[in-house]
Scaffold this motif. Structure first.
Motif, PDB file in Angstrom:
ATOM      1  N   GLY A   1       0.793  -1.231   0.000  1.00 36.22           N
ATOM      2  CA  GLY A   1       0.000   0.000   0.000  1.00 36.22           C
ATOM      3  C   GLY A   1       0.817   1.268   0.000  1.00 36.22           C
ATOM      4  N   ILE A   2       2.040   1.193  -0.583  1.00 38.66           N
ATOM      5  CA  ILE A   2       2.859   2.414  -0.659  1.00 38.66           C
ATOM      6  C   ILE A   2       3.257   2.673  -2.111  1.00 38.66           C
ATOM      7  CG2 ILE A   2       3.746   2.078   1.663  1.00 38.66           C
ATOM      8  CD1 ILE A   2       6.311   1.590  -0.929  1.00 38.66           C
ATOM      9  N   ARG A   3       3.539   3.921  -2.387  1.00 41.26           N
ATOM     10  CA  ARG A   3       4.175   4.289  -3.656  1.00 41.26           C
ATOM     11  C   ARG A   3       5.515   4.894  -3.310  1.00 41.26           C
ATOM     12  NH1 ARG A   3      -0.813   7.787  -6.083  1.00 41.26           N
ATOM     13  NH2 ARG A   3      -2.472   6.253  -5.701  1.00 41.26           N
ATOM     14  N   GLY A   4       6.502   4.534  -4.078  1.00 39.72           N
ATOM     15  CA  GLY A   4       7.840   5.035  -3.771  1.00 39.72           C
ATOM     16  C   GLY A   4       8.817   4.680  -4.862  1.00 39.72           C
ATOM     17  N   GLY A   5      10.087   4.730  -4.522  1.00 38.34           N
ATOM     18  CA  GLY A   5      11.117   4.453  -5.510  1.00 38.34           C
ATOM     19  C   GLY A   5      12.470   4.263  -4.868  1.00 38.34           C
ATOM     20  N   ASP A   6      13.451   3.988  -5.722  1.00 39.27           N
ATOM     21  CA  ASP A   6      14.815   3.770  -5.253  1.00 39.27           C
ATOM     22  C   ASP A   6      15.418   5.058  -4.691  1.00 39.27           C
ATOM     23  OD1 ASP A   6      14.428   1.282  -6.288  1.00 39.27           O
ATOM     24  OD2 ASP A   6      15.707   1.556  -8.036  1.00 39.27           O
ATOM     25  N   ILE A   7      16.349   4.889  -3.776  1.00 36.32           N
ATOM     26  CA  ILE A   7      17.103   6.029  -3.250  1.00 36.32           C
ATOM     27  C   ILE A   7      18.164   6.431  -4.277  1.00 36.32           C
ATOM     28  CG2 ILE A   7      18.576   6.861  -1.394  1.00 36.32           C
ATOM     29  CD1 ILE A   7      15.830   6.265  -0.420  1.00 36.32           C
ATOM     30  N   THR A   8      18.183   7.697  -4.646  1.00 29.72           N
ATOM     31  CA  THR A   8      19.177   8.233  -5.574  1.00 29.72           C
ATOM     32  C   THR A   8      19.866   9.436  -4.924  1.00 29.72           C
ATOM     33  OG1 THR A   8      17.592   9.757  -6.613  1.00 29.72           O
ATOM     34  CG2 THR A   8      17.759   7.531  -7.541  1.00 29.72           C
TER      35      THR A   8
ATOM     36  N   GLY B   1       6.990   7.501  -0.813  1.00 29.88           N
ATOM     37  CA  GLY B   1       6.511   8.808  -1.232  1.00 29.88           C
ATOM     38  C   GLY B   1       5.043   9.041  -0.946  1.00 29.88           C
ATOM     39  N   PHE B   2       4.289   7.949  -0.806  1.00 27.91           N
ATOM     40  CA  PHE B   2       2.844   8.079  -0.564  1.00 27.91           C
ATOM     41  C   PHE B   2       2.336   6.779   0.052  1.00 27.91           C
ATOM     42  CE2 PHE B   2      -1.609   7.601  -1.964  1.00 27.91           C
ATOM     43  CZ  PHE B   2      -2.145   8.786  -1.474  1.00 27.91           C
ATOM     44  N   VAL B   3       1.412   6.894   0.999  1.00 27.76           N
ATOM     45  CA  VAL B   3       0.796   5.724   1.625  1.00 27.76           C
ATOM     46  C   VAL B   3      -0.701   5.754   1.316  1.00 27.76           C
ATOM     47  CG1 VAL B   3       0.391   4.457   3.764  1.00 27.76           C
ATOM     48  CG2 VAL B   3       2.510   5.767   3.479  1.00 27.76           C
ATOM     49  N   GLU B   4      -1.199   4.691   0.688  1.00 23.09           N
ATOM     50  CA  GLU B   4      -2.607   4.636   0.309  1.00 23.09           C
ATOM     51  C   GLU B   4      -3.479   4.321   1.523  1.00 23.09           C
ATOM     52  OE1 GLU B   4      -3.419   2.098  -3.018  1.00 23.09           O
ATOM     53  OE2 GLU B   4      -1.431   2.444  -3.878  1.00 23.09           O
TER      54      GLU B   4
ATOM     55  N   ALA C   1      -0.159  -0.920   4.995  1.00 22.03           N
ATOM     56  CA  ALA C   1       0.870   0.042   5.387  1.00 22.03           C
ATOM     57  C   ALA C   1       0.274   1.221   6.132  1.00 22.03           C
ATOM     58  CB  ALA C   1       1.618   0.530   4.142  1.00 22.03           C
ATOM     59  N   TYR C   2      -0.884   1.707   5.660  1.00 29.00           N
ATOM     60  CA  TYR C   2      -1.556   2.842   6.293  1.00 29.00           C
ATOM     61  C   TYR C   2      -1.990   2.483   7.711  1.00 29.00           C
ATOM     62  CZ  TYR C   2      -4.930   6.668   6.870  1.00 29.00           C
ATOM     63  OH  TYR C   2      -5.621   7.750   7.342  1.00 29.00           O
TER      64      TYR C   2
ATOM     65  N   GLY D   1       0.924   2.095  10.225  1.00 23.81           N
ATOM     66  CA  GLY D   1       1.627   3.305  10.636  1.00 23.81           C
ATOM     67  C   GLY D   1       2.867   3.644   9.843  1.00 23.81           C
ATOM     68  N   ILE D   2       3.061   3.014   8.683  1.00 24.90           N
ATOM     69  CA  ILE D   2       4.152   3.449   7.797  1.00 24.90           C
ATOM     70  C   ILE D   2       3.797   4.826   7.255  1.00 24.90           C
ATOM     71  CG2 ILE D   2       5.329   2.959   5.617  1.00 24.90           C
ATOM     72  CD1 ILE D   2       5.093   0.019   6.214  1.00 24.90           C
ATOM     73  N   LYS D   3       4.791   5.709   7.219  1.00 27.00           N
ATOM     74  CA  LYS D   3       4.522   7.108   6.866  1.00 27.00           C
ATOM     75  C   LYS D   3       5.345   7.560   5.663  1.00 27.00           C
ATOM     76  CE  LYS D   3       3.441   8.471  11.637  1.00 27.00           C
ATOM     77  NZ  LYS D   3       3.769   9.397  12.751  1.00 27.00           N
ATOM     78  N   GLU D   4       4.814   8.596   5.012  1.00 31.01           N
ATOM     79  CA  GLU D   4       5.563   9.235   3.926  1.00 31.01           C
ATOM     80  C   GLU D   4       6.896   9.744   4.476  1.00 31.01           C
ATOM     81  OE1 GLU D   4       5.142  13.169   1.065  1.00 31.01           O
ATOM     82  OE2 GLU D   4       3.319  12.177   1.827  1.00 31.01           O
TER      83      GLU D   4
END
Length: 462
Positions: free
Chosen positions: A279-286, A304-307, A312-313, A316-319
């Motif tokens: 339930g998250i949107r994100g990407g690799d660390i650059t 980057g975003f938690v649906e 995940a929401y 308690g996983i957070k942006e």
């Protein structure tokens, strides 16, 4: 006279010096000894693994013998639709012509279940499977998943068939020897060897699929064949190559066995793929991201975003969190995270390790079913029906269209519920994705929808 005598003395003295030097340096050469000095070599050999590290120490014959009889040749008979320009220019539509495609498959049970690639069997009118002993059988499609490119077939044979058991692809090591077995260029079973070049490799920006990359030679016809380690364990299903020519140039990719095994079990048990999402949107660390958001972690998945209404929401996983572990598996990039989660179902629990404000936290998360998805071909964004939607539309099955690409804006599709595609009933987004994944871009698409008044409408798109 005195001058002559002086010259004679000098010459005599010089001759004596020359003779002495000759005796010392040359005639006594055999008596000269040198102190033996050890050359400072550094031992660079590595400890061999239990499976053997050196090419001369590895025995491929046992793995090859276990594998070749379990790998089959798959023939796919399809009917082409002919060129659409005939109808447009001359008023008639060209008659369909038979086309033959070929690939490979792997027998995974003694009673004839076979795993292959979805692209090997898609759009088939007839499937034929040939065993390594040249016996031929008609095959039935049990199920397929276009997203992972995995399909499951079944043949009915009189005898018990040789088969391969799925290994644990998570245990595969980079640098490990592997064999690719398949039927390239319509040849019978062919074995090639290489090493695992990389794991959790993503080869498309449009997909989060996670592959095992090898340098074992794979060519057209190998698709759906087996990737095995030197013990003969099935660790992957050969799927793709990257090439400008269409032939092997040093890179090949396989669906990891843990993902393929999970897809097969889902198709057998549920008829479609049960995908558990974080339930998250994100990407690799650059480096650019590190500078932009001010984080010091150099590897992991940036959230980057938690649906809402996801595991995940609720956990308690957070942006702004950086995911670095999942179930004690190190995560350095997004494809590693999605690759691991691809083998999970809704309801499964995972431990997610995150770094938040410099502190490490371990968060238990219950994976849930995907609530929204973008359907292939048409690009419609759909969601499962909420209880309010079910009441409003008068149905418990179907998917609600929440967003429409520009091409379909004028058709009034937004906020309608898709209940059927062709004659297939759509229960949820998993079924919708499965059905749309089988549609070619040249096919016409027939949708049955409901509006908020419960009225049914049939729409056909070409």
């Amino acid at each position: 006279m005195r001058k002559t005598a002086n010259l004679f003395v000098i010459a005599l003295f010089s001759g004596a010096i020359t003779l002495g030097a000759y005796k010392l340096l040359f005639e006594n050469d055999a008596n000269i000894s040198f102190e033996k000095e050890e050359t400072p070599f550094v031992n660079t050999s590595l400890a061999t693994s239990a499976k053997g590290a050196g090419i001369n120490e590895v025995d491929f014959t046992i793995a090859a013998e276990k594998t070749v009889n379990a790998v089959v040749h798959v023939k796919n008979m399809t009917l082409s639709k002919g060129s659409p320009f005939g109808s447009f220019l001359f008023g008639y539509e060209a008659s369909p012509r038979p086309q033959l495609g070929t690939g490979s498959g792997v027998i995974i049970s003694p009673d004839g279940y076979i795993v292959t690639n979805n692209h090997v069997i898609e759009r088939s009118q007839e499937l034929e499977v040939t065993l390594n002993n040249n016996k031929t059988y008609k095959a039935e499609i049990i199920g397929a998943d276009a997203n992972t490119d995995i399909a499951l077939l079944k043949i009915n044979a009189e005898e018990t068939l040789p088969y391969l058991a799925f290994g644990d692809s998570d245990d595969t090591k980079i640098g490990e020897w592997v064999l690719a077995v398949g039927n390239p260029f319509n040849l019978t079973s062919t074995v090639t060897a290489g090493i695992v070049s990389a794991k959790a490799r993503s080869i498309s920006s449009r997909s989060s699929q996670s592959f095992i990359q090898t340098d074992a030679a794979v060519n057209p016809g190998n698709s759906g064949g087996a990737l095995v380690n030197t013990n003969g364990d099935l660790i992957g299903i050969n799927t793709a190559i990257t090439s400008q020519t269409g032939s092997y140039v040093g890179y090949s990719f396989a669906v990891p066995s843990n993902i393929a095994n999970k897809i097969v079990n889902d198709l057998l048990e549920f008829g479609n793929v049960q995908k558990g999402i974080l339930g998250i949107r994100g990407g690799d660390i650059t480096p650019g991201l590190m500078e932009e958001v001010g984080i010091e972690v150099s590897a992991g998945v940036y959230v980057g975003f938690v649906e809402e209404e996801t595991g995940a929401y609720e956990a308690g996983i957070k942006e702004g969190d950086v995911i670095t572990m999942v179930d004690d598996i190190k995560v350095t990039k997004f494809s590693e995270l999605t690759g691991y989660l691809s083998a999970k179902r809704p309801g499964d629990k995972v431990k997610v390790g995150v770094i938040r404000n410099g502190e490490t936290k371990e968060i238990p998360v219950v994976l849930k079913k995907r609530l929204t998805d973008i359907l292939p071909i048409m690009g419609l964004t759909v969601k499962n029906l909420s209880k309010e939607d079910q009441k409003r539309y008068g149905t418990k099955k179907g998917v609600k269209i929440v967003s429409v690409p520009e091409f379909y804006k004028d058709y009034g599709l937004e906020n309608k519920v898709i209940v059927e595609v062709y004659d297939d009933e759509i229960e949820d987004i998993d079924k919708a994705r499965s059905v749309f994944g089988k549609i070619s871009k040249y096919d016409r698409i027939s949708l049955t929808t409901l509006n908020e008044k419960g009225e049914r409408e049939r729409l056909i798109f070409r």
